[in-house]
Design a protein around this motif. Structure first.
Motif, PDB file in Angstrom:
ATOM      1  N   LEU A  86       0.726   3.888  -2.784  1.00 36.31           N
ATOM      2  CA  LEU A  86      -0.362   4.889  -2.827  1.00 36.31           C
ATOM      3  C   LEU A  86      -0.069   6.127  -1.975  1.00 36.31           C
TER       4      LEU A  86
ATOM      5  N   THR B 202       4.557  11.666  -2.260  1.00 38.30           N
ATOM      6  CA  THR B 202       4.415  10.399  -2.985  1.00 38.30           C
ATOM      7  C   THR B 202       5.643   9.523  -2.686  1.00 38.30           C
TER       8      THR B 202
ATOM      9  N   GLU C  34      -1.786   9.900  -1.804  1.00 41.43           N
ATOM     10  CA  GLU C  34      -3.261   9.896  -1.879  1.00 41.43           C
ATOM     11  C   GLU C  34      -3.885   9.056  -0.767  1.00 41.43           C
ATOM     12  N   ARG C  35      -3.080   8.166  -0.151  1.00 44.28           N
ATOM     13  CA  ARG C  35      -3.593   7.270   0.891  1.00 44.28           C
ATOM     14  C   ARG C  35      -3.552   7.966   2.255  1.00 44.28           C
ATOM     15  N   GLU C  36      -4.707   8.152   2.887  1.00 46.39           N
ATOM     16  CA  GLU C  36      -4.795   8.707   4.248  1.00 46.39           C
ATOM     17  C   GLU C  36      -3.691   9.745   4.521  1.00 46.39           C
TER      18      GLU C  36
ATOM     19  N   ASN D  53       3.615  -4.962  -3.182  1.00 45.07           N
ATOM     20  CA  ASN D  53       2.452  -5.275  -2.352  1.00 45.07           C
ATOM     21  C   ASN D  53       2.432  -6.756  -1.979  1.00 45.07           C
TER      22      ASN D  53
ATOM     23  N   ASN E  64       0.802  -1.231   0.000  1.00 49.32           N
ATOM     24  CA  ASN E  64       0.000   0.000   0.000  1.00 49.32           C
ATOM     25  C   ASN E  64       0.835   1.282   0.000  1.00 49.32           C
TER      26      ASN E  64
ATOM     27  N   TYR F 181      -0.280   9.561   6.780  1.00 46.30           N
ATOM     28  CA  TYR F 181       0.990   9.197   6.139  1.00 46.30           C
ATOM     29  C   TYR F 181       1.684  10.353   5.415  1.00 46.30           C
TER      30      TYR F 181
END
Ligand code: DQA
Length: 143
Positions: A14, A27, A17-19, A52, A11, A23
Protein backbone atom coordinates in the motif's frame (compact mmCIF):
# COMPACT_ATOMS: atom_id res chain seq x y z
CA UNK A 1 25.81 -12.50 -12.18
CA UNK A 2 25.22 -11.90 -8.48
CA UNK A 3 21.51 -11.91 -7.64
CA UNK A 4 19.88 -10.18 -4.66
CA UNK A 5 16.34 -10.53 -3.34
CA UNK A 6 14.52 -7.40 -2.17
CA UNK A 7 11.82 -8.69 0.16
CA UNK A 8 8.90 -6.59 1.40
CA UNK A 9 6.60 -7.59 4.24
CA UNK A 10 3.03 -6.76 5.25
CA UNK A 11 1.22 -3.58 4.21
CA UNK A 12 4.09 -2.40 2.02
CA UNK A 13 1.95 -3.13 -1.06
CA UNK A 14 0.00 0.00 0.00
CA UNK A 15 3.01 2.34 -0.16
CA UNK A 16 2.10 5.63 -1.81
CA UNK A 17 -1.34 5.70 -0.19
CA UNK A 18 -0.46 4.35 3.28
CA UNK A 19 0.48 7.09 5.82
CA UNK A 20 2.54 9.04 3.24
CA UNK A 21 3.78 11.43 5.94
CA UNK A 22 5.53 8.44 7.56
CA UNK A 23 6.40 6.23 4.58
CA UNK A 24 6.65 8.69 1.66
CA UNK A 25 4.73 9.10 -1.58
CA UNK A 26 6.45 6.47 -3.73
CA UNK A 27 4.58 3.30 -4.62
CA UNK A 28 6.17 -0.11 -4.09
CA UNK A 29 6.32 -0.53 -7.85
CA UNK A 30 8.33 2.70 -8.20
CA UNK A 31 10.70 1.71 -5.38
CA UNK A 32 11.25 -1.69 -7.01
CA UNK A 33 11.90 -0.02 -10.37
CA UNK A 34 14.59 2.19 -8.80
CA UNK A 35 16.22 -0.77 -7.06
CA UNK A 36 16.32 -2.83 -10.24
CA UNK A 37 17.95 0.19 -11.99
CA UNK A 38 20.48 0.55 -9.17
CA UNK A 39 21.22 -3.17 -9.45
CA UNK A 40 21.87 -2.76 -13.18
CA UNK A 41 24.32 0.08 -12.43
CA UNK A 42 26.13 -2.16 -9.94
CA UNK A 43 26.05 -5.23 -12.19
CA UNK A 44 23.73 -7.28 -9.97
CA UNK A 45 20.40 -8.86 -10.73
CA UNK A 46 17.68 -7.56 -8.39
CA UNK A 47 14.52 -9.61 -7.91
CA UNK A 48 11.65 -8.31 -5.78
CA UNK A 49 8.83 -9.93 -3.83
CA UNK A 50 6.15 -8.68 -1.43
CA UNK A 51 3.75 -10.60 0.75
CA UNK A 52 1.40 -9.82 3.61
CA UNK A 53 1.74 -13.39 4.84
CA UNK A 54 4.43 -14.56 7.25
CA UNK A 55 4.50 -18.04 5.69
CA UNK A 56 5.04 -16.70 2.16
CA UNK A 57 7.92 -14.54 3.43
CA UNK A 58 9.48 -17.61 5.09
CA UNK A 59 9.09 -19.55 1.83
CA UNK A 60 10.72 -16.70 -0.11
CA UNK A 61 13.70 -16.70 2.30
CA UNK A 62 14.07 -20.48 1.97
CA UNK A 63 13.92 -20.24 -1.81
CA UNK A 64 16.44 -17.36 -1.89
CA UNK A 65 19.13 -19.55 -0.33
CA UNK A 66 19.24 -21.49 -3.63
CA UNK A 67 19.85 -18.52 -5.94
CA UNK A 68 20.52 -15.25 -4.05
CA UNK A 69 23.79 -13.89 -2.68
CA UNK A 70 21.80 -12.00 -0.04
CA UNK A 71 18.51 -10.40 0.90
CA UNK A 72 17.44 -6.81 1.63
CA UNK A 73 14.41 -7.28 3.85
CA UNK A 74 11.80 -4.86 5.13
CA UNK A 75 9.78 -7.17 7.40
CA UNK A 76 7.25 -4.46 8.32
CA UNK A 77 5.46 -5.15 11.61
CA UNK A 78 6.75 -8.76 11.66
CA UNK A 79 10.09 -7.21 12.65
CA UNK A 80 8.71 -6.74 16.12
CA UNK A 81 6.90 -10.06 16.53
CA UNK A 82 8.15 -12.93 14.39
CA UNK A 83 10.27 -15.68 15.89
CA UNK A 84 9.50 -17.73 12.75
CA UNK A 85 11.10 -15.15 10.44
CA UNK A 86 14.09 -14.87 12.77
CA UNK A 87 14.56 -18.64 12.62
CA UNK A 88 14.25 -18.57 8.81
CA UNK A 89 16.95 -15.90 8.51
CA UNK A 90 19.22 -17.84 10.85
CA UNK A 91 18.59 -21.02 8.84
CA UNK A 92 19.33 -19.88 5.30
CA UNK A 93 23.03 -19.06 5.64
CA UNK A 94 23.04 -16.03 3.31
CA UNK A 95 23.38 -12.44 4.55
CA UNK A 96 20.19 -10.48 5.24
CA UNK A 97 20.06 -6.70 5.78
CA UNK A 98 17.04 -5.38 7.72
CA UNK A 99 15.70 -2.11 6.32
CA UNK A 100 12.90 0.29 7.28
CA UNK A 101 11.59 3.36 5.52
CA UNK A 102 10.82 5.17 8.77
CA UNK A 103 13.15 5.69 11.72
CA UNK A 104 11.67 3.05 13.99
CA UNK A 105 13.58 4.48 16.98
CA UNK A 106 11.79 7.83 16.66
CA UNK A 107 8.40 6.10 16.83
CA UNK A 108 6.37 4.02 19.32
CA UNK A 109 8.36 1.98 21.79
CA UNK A 110 7.07 -1.35 20.44
CA UNK A 111 8.90 -0.56 17.19
CA UNK A 112 12.23 -0.25 19.02
CA UNK A 113 12.47 -4.02 19.41
CA UNK A 114 13.56 -6.15 16.47
CA UNK A 115 13.53 -9.91 16.86
CA UNK A 116 15.34 -10.12 13.51
CA UNK A 117 18.26 -7.67 13.88
CA UNK A 118 20.46 -10.10 15.89
CA UNK A 119 20.47 -12.59 12.98
CA UNK A 120 20.93 -9.93 10.25
CA UNK A 121 24.29 -8.59 9.11
CA UNK A 122 23.09 -5.02 9.66
CA UNK A 123 20.13 -2.69 9.75
CA UNK A 124 19.26 0.60 8.01
CA UNK A 125 16.31 2.65 9.21
CA UNK A 126 14.88 6.10 8.53
CA UNK A 127 15.96 7.02 5.00
CA UNK A 128 12.73 6.36 3.14
CA UNK A 129 13.13 4.32 -0.07
CA UNK A 130 16.87 5.02 0.15
CA UNK A 131 17.08 2.64 3.11
CA UNK A 132 16.63 -0.15 0.53
CA UNK A 133 19.22 1.42 -1.81
CA UNK A 134 21.74 1.75 1.03
CA UNK A 135 21.04 -1.83 2.11
CA UNK A 136 21.53 -3.11 -1.43
CA UNK A 137 24.82 -1.25 -1.81
CA UNK A 138 26.06 -2.41 1.59
CA UNK A 139 25.23 -6.01 0.78
CA UNK A 140 26.94 -5.96 -2.62
CA UNK A 141 30.05 -4.08 -1.45
CA UNK A 142 30.41 -5.97 1.81
CA UNK A 143 33.73 -7.83 2.32
C1 DQA B 1 8.37 -0.33 8.72
C2 DQA B 1 8.35 -0.03 10.21
C3 DQA B 1 7.47 -1.03 10.95
O1 DQA B 1 7.43 -0.72 12.34
C4 DQA B 1 6.04 -0.96 10.41
O2 DQA B 1 5.24 -1.92 11.05
C5 DQA B 1 5.98 -1.10 8.94
C6 DQA B 1 6.96 -0.40 8.12
C7 DQA B 1 9.15 0.73 7.92
O3 DQA B 1 9.54 0.45 6.80
O4 DQA B 1 9.37 1.84 8.42
O5 DQA B 1 5.08 -1.73 8.39
O6 DQA B 1 9.02 -1.59 8.52
Amino acid sequence: MTAILILHGPNLNLLGEREPDVYGALTLEEINRRLVALGEEMGVEVRTFQSNSEGALIDALHDARRWAAGVVFNPGAYTHTSVALRDAIAAIGIPVVEVHLSNVYAREEFRHTSLLAPVCVGKITGFGWRSYALGLRALVERD
